[in-house]
Motif scaffolding. Structure first.
Motif, PDB file in Angstrom:
ATOM      1  N   ARG A 144      14.469 115.090  53.218  1.00 51.75           N
ATOM      2  CA  ARG A 144      13.929 113.764  53.540  1.00 51.75           C
ATOM      3  C   ARG A 144      15.034 112.854  54.057  1.00 51.75           C
ATOM      4  NH1 ARG A 144       9.187 111.640  51.305  1.00 51.75           N
ATOM      5  NH2 ARG A 144      10.279 109.686  51.398  1.00 51.75           N
ATOM      6  N   PRO A 145      14.663 111.892  54.899  1.00 52.75           N
ATOM      7  CA  PRO A 145      15.672 110.954  55.393  1.00 52.75           C
ATOM      8  C   PRO A 145      16.229 110.103  54.248  1.00 52.75           C
ATOM      9  CG  PRO A 145      13.536 110.562  56.440  1.00 52.75           C
ATOM     10  CD  PRO A 145      13.357 111.659  55.458  1.00 52.75           C
ATOM     11  N   SER A 146      17.398 109.593  54.435  1.00 54.78           N
ATOM     12  CA  SER A 146      18.021 108.730  53.426  1.00 54.78           C
ATOM     13  C   SER A 146      17.242 107.417  53.344  1.00 54.78           C
ATOM     14  CB  SER A 146      19.467 108.458  53.808  1.00 54.78           C
ATOM     15  OG  SER A 146      19.524 107.599  54.925  1.00 54.78           O
ATOM     16  N   PRO A 147      17.413 106.697  52.248  1.00 54.85           N
ATOM     17  CA  PRO A 147      16.746 105.387  52.133  1.00 54.85           C
ATOM     18  C   PRO A 147      17.120 104.445  53.273  1.00 54.85           C
ATOM     19  CG  PRO A 147      17.590 106.072  50.002  1.00 54.85           C
ATOM     20  CD  PRO A 147      18.101 107.061  51.013  1.00 54.85           C
ATOM     21  N   TRP A 148      18.361 104.519  53.748  1.00 58.20           N
ATOM     22  CA  TRP A 148      18.789 103.675  54.865  1.00 58.20           C
ATOM     23  C   TRP A 148      17.982 103.979  56.118  1.00 58.20           C
ATOM     24  CZ3 TRP A 148      21.181 104.929  59.548  1.00 58.20           C
ATOM     25  CH2 TRP A 148      21.631 103.841  60.284  1.00 58.20           C
ATOM     26  N   VAL A 149      17.801 105.255  56.422  1.00 56.10           N
ATOM     27  CA  VAL A 149      17.036 105.645  57.612  1.00 56.10           C
ATOM     28  C   VAL A 149      15.586 105.208  57.468  1.00 56.10           C
ATOM     29  CG1 VAL A 149      16.176 107.621  58.936  1.00 56.10           C
ATOM     30  CG2 VAL A 149      18.554 107.581  58.161  1.00 56.10           C
ATOM     31  N   GLU A 150      15.008 105.427  56.298  1.00 59.73           N
ATOM     32  CA  GLU A 150      13.621 104.998  56.074  1.00 59.73           C
ATOM     33  C   GLU A 150      13.477 103.487  56.227  1.00 59.73           C
ATOM     34  OE1 GLU A 150      12.711 106.672  52.245  1.00 59.73           O
ATOM     35  OE2 GLU A 150      11.845 108.465  53.181  1.00 59.73           O
ATOM     36  N   ARG A 151      14.457 102.738  55.729  1.00 57.68           N
ATOM     37  CA  ARG A 151      14.417 101.274  55.845  1.00 57.68           C
ATOM     38  C   ARG A 151      14.501 100.844  57.307  1.00 57.68           C
ATOM     39  NH1 ARG A 151      17.764 100.524  52.121  1.00 57.68           N
ATOM     40  NH2 ARG A 151      19.666 100.326  53.348  1.00 57.68           N
ATOM     41  N   GLU A 203       8.778  95.081  63.205  1.00 56.08           N
ATOM     42  CA  GLU A 203       9.053  94.299  64.419  1.00 56.08           C
ATOM     43  C   GLU A 203       7.986  94.533  65.476  1.00 56.08           C
ATOM     44  OE1 GLU A 203      12.847  94.122  66.387  1.00 56.08           O
ATOM     45  OE2 GLU A 203      13.867  94.402  64.461  1.00 56.08           O
ATOM     46  N   LEU A 204       7.599  95.778  65.647  1.00 50.69           N
ATOM     47  CA  LEU A 204       6.559  96.084  66.634  1.00 50.69           C
ATOM     48  C   LEU A 204       5.240  95.431  66.245  1.00 50.69           C
ATOM     49  CD1 LEU A 204       7.385  99.849  67.251  1.00 50.69           C
ATOM     50  CD2 LEU A 204       7.836  97.934  68.791  1.00 50.69           C
ATOM     51  N   ALA A 205       4.897  95.483  64.959  1.00 53.41           N
ATOM     52  CA  ALA A 205       3.650  94.880  64.485  1.00 53.41           C
ATOM     53  C   ALA A 205       3.678  93.359  64.658  1.00 53.41           C
ATOM     54  CB  ALA A 205       3.413  95.248  63.021  1.00 53.41           C
ATOM     55  N   GLU A 206       4.824  92.716  64.391  1.00 50.55           N
ATOM     56  CA  GLU A 206       4.944  91.268  64.556  1.00 50.55           C
ATOM     57  C   GLU A 206       4.696  90.841  65.994  1.00 50.55           C
ATOM     58  OE1 GLU A 206       8.835  90.327  63.150  1.00 50.55           O
ATOM     59  OE2 GLU A 206       8.251  90.443  61.026  1.00 50.55           O
ATOM     60  N   ARG A 207       4.989  91.720  66.925  1.00 46.51           N
ATOM     61  CA  ARG A 207       4.790  91.423  68.340  1.00 46.51           C
ATOM     62  C   ARG A 207       3.440  91.950  68.845  1.00 46.51           C
ATOM     63  NH1 ARG A 207      10.047  91.716  67.279  1.00 46.51           N
ATOM     64  NH2 ARG A 207      11.532  90.483  68.462  1.00 46.51           N
ATOM     65  N   ALA A 208       2.604  92.369  67.905  1.00 49.54           N
ATOM     66  CA  ALA A 208       1.263  92.887  68.197  1.00 49.54           C
ATOM     67  C   ALA A 208       1.297  94.109  69.113  1.00 49.54           C
ATOM     68  CB  ALA A 208       0.372  91.791  68.786  1.00 49.54           C
ATOM     69  N   LEU A 209       2.375  94.892  69.019  1.00 51.31           N
ATOM     70  CA  LEU A 209       2.471  96.130  69.788  1.00 51.31           C
ATOM     71  C   LEU A 209       1.933  97.278  68.934  1.00 51.31           C
ATOM     72  CD1 LEU A 209       6.041  95.591  71.261  1.00 51.31           C
ATOM     73  CD2 LEU A 209       3.865  95.342  72.458  1.00 51.31           C
ATOM     74  N   LYS A 210       1.052  98.055  69.485  1.00 51.52           N
ATOM     75  CA  LYS A 210       0.446  99.139  68.721  1.00 51.52           C
ATOM     76  C   LYS A 210       1.152 100.475  68.914  1.00 51.52           C
ATOM     77  CE  LYS A 210      -3.990  96.955  68.494  1.00 51.52           C
ATOM     78  NZ  LYS A 210      -5.421  97.070  68.559  1.00 51.52           N
ATOM     79  N   VAL A 211       2.190 100.471  69.722  1.00 52.90           N
ATOM     80  CA  VAL A 211       2.928 101.704  69.975  1.00 52.90           C
ATOM     81  C   VAL A 211       3.700 102.099  68.717  1.00 52.90           C
ATOM     82  CG1 VAL A 211       4.957 100.532  70.907  1.00 52.90           C
ATOM     83  CG2 VAL A 211       4.485 102.857  71.578  1.00 52.90           C
ATOM     84  N   ARG A 212       3.755 103.371  68.438  1.00 50.15           N
ATOM     85  CA  ARG A 212       4.514 103.911  67.304  1.00 50.15           C
ATOM     86  C   ARG A 212       5.436 105.000  67.846  1.00 50.15           C
ATOM     87  NH1 ARG A 212       3.145  99.835  65.760  1.00 50.15           N
ATOM     88  NH2 ARG A 212       1.776  99.310  64.051  1.00 50.15           N
ATOM     89  N   PRO A 213       6.626 104.618  68.315  1.00 49.95           N
ATOM     90  CA  PRO A 213       7.506 105.594  68.969  1.00 49.95           C
ATOM     91  C   PRO A 213       8.089 106.601  67.975  1.00 49.95           C
ATOM     92  CG  PRO A 213       8.647 103.522  68.670  1.00 49.95           C
ATOM     93  CD  PRO A 213       7.223 103.302  68.235  1.00 49.95           C
ATOM     94  N   HIS A 214       8.416 107.766  68.489  1.00 51.38           N
ATOM     95  CA  HIS A 214       9.163 108.746  67.711  1.00 51.38           C
ATOM     96  C   HIS A 214      10.573 108.190  67.528  1.00 51.38           C
ATOM     97  CE1 HIS A 214       6.209 111.953  67.791  1.00 51.38           C
ATOM     98  NE2 HIS A 214       5.941 111.573  69.023  1.00 51.38           N
ATOM     99  N   VAL A 215      11.172 108.464  66.408  1.00 50.20           N
ATOM    100  CA  VAL A 215      12.491 107.920  66.098  1.00 50.20           C
ATOM    101  C   VAL A 215      13.431 109.060  65.753  1.00 50.20           C
ATOM    102  CG1 VAL A 215      13.761 106.373  64.562  1.00 50.20           C
ATOM    103  CG2 VAL A 215      11.427 105.814  65.236  1.00 50.20           C
ATOM    104  N   TRP A 216      14.668 108.984  66.245  1.00 49.23           N
ATOM    105  CA  TRP A 216      15.690 109.962  65.880  1.00 49.23           C
ATOM    106  C   TRP A 216      17.040 109.272  65.849  1.00 49.23           C
ATOM    107  CZ3 TRP A 216      13.148 109.825  70.473  1.00 49.23           C
ATOM    108  CH2 TRP A 216      13.908 109.636  71.618  1.00 49.23           C
ATOM    109  N   LEU A 217      17.983 109.899  65.213  1.00 48.06           N
ATOM    110  CA  LEU A 217      19.327 109.347  65.111  1.00 48.06           C
ATOM    111  C   LEU A 217      20.241 110.012  66.110  1.00 48.06           C
ATOM    112  CD1 LEU A 217      19.769 109.337  61.264  1.00 48.06           C
ATOM    113  CD2 LEU A 217      19.112 107.441  62.735  1.00 48.06           C
ATOM    114  N   ALA A 218      21.218 109.261  66.556  1.00 55.36           N
ATOM    115  CA  ALA A 218      22.219 109.810  67.478  1.00 55.36           C
ATOM    116  C   ALA A 218      23.545 109.125  67.238  1.00 55.36           C
ATOM    117  CB  ALA A 218      21.772 109.622  68.924  1.00 55.36           C
ATOM    118  N   GLU A 219      24.615 109.781  67.544  1.00 54.07           N
ATOM    119  CA  GLU A 219      25.929 109.165  67.469  1.00 54.07           C
ATOM    120  C   GLU A 219      26.201 108.463  68.787  1.00 54.07           C
ATOM    121  OE1 GLU A 219      29.251 111.314  65.604  1.00 54.07           O
ATOM    122  OE2 GLU A 219      27.834 112.982  65.611  1.00 54.07           O
ATOM    123  N   VAL A 220      26.838 107.322  68.698  1.00 55.16           N
ATOM    124  CA  VAL A 220      27.165 106.554  69.904  1.00 55.16           C
ATOM    125  C   VAL A 220      28.638 106.670  70.187  1.00 55.16           C
ATOM    126  CG1 VAL A 220      27.137 104.276  70.948  1.00 55.16           C
ATOM    127  CG2 VAL A 220      25.322 104.949  69.385  1.00 55.16           C
TER     128      VAL A 220
END
Length: 66
Positions: free
Chosen positions: A34-41, A49-66
């Motif tokens: 399972r993802p860490s609590p930080w990732v889940e948060r 944020e998306l819901a506050e802007r009334a956006l119904k999109v639910r994008p896939h999320v992944w982590l990457a190094e920058v």
């Protein structure tokens, strides 16, 4: 009195694979925990944020190094 040996978790075999080999896999094939609590948060905050802007999109999320 018995003493149990405590084993360290083994490093996954895919840690030694090349980027090309890893990129050819699906995440579910890596058998990650399972993802860490930080990732889940972070994910939950993104969805809020998306819901506050009334956006119904639910994008896939992944982590990457920058």
């Amino acid at each position: 009195m018995s003493v149990e040996m405590i084993r360290r978790p083994q490093s996954p075999t895919w840690r030694r694979w090349s980027d090309e080999r890893l990129l050819a896999l699906r995440f579910r094939e890596l058998h990650l925990s399972r993802p860490s609590p930080w990732v889940e948060r972070c994910h939950r905050l993104l969805l809020l944020e998306l819901a506050e802007r009334a956006l119904k999109v639910r994008p896939h999320v992944w982590l990457a190094e920058v």
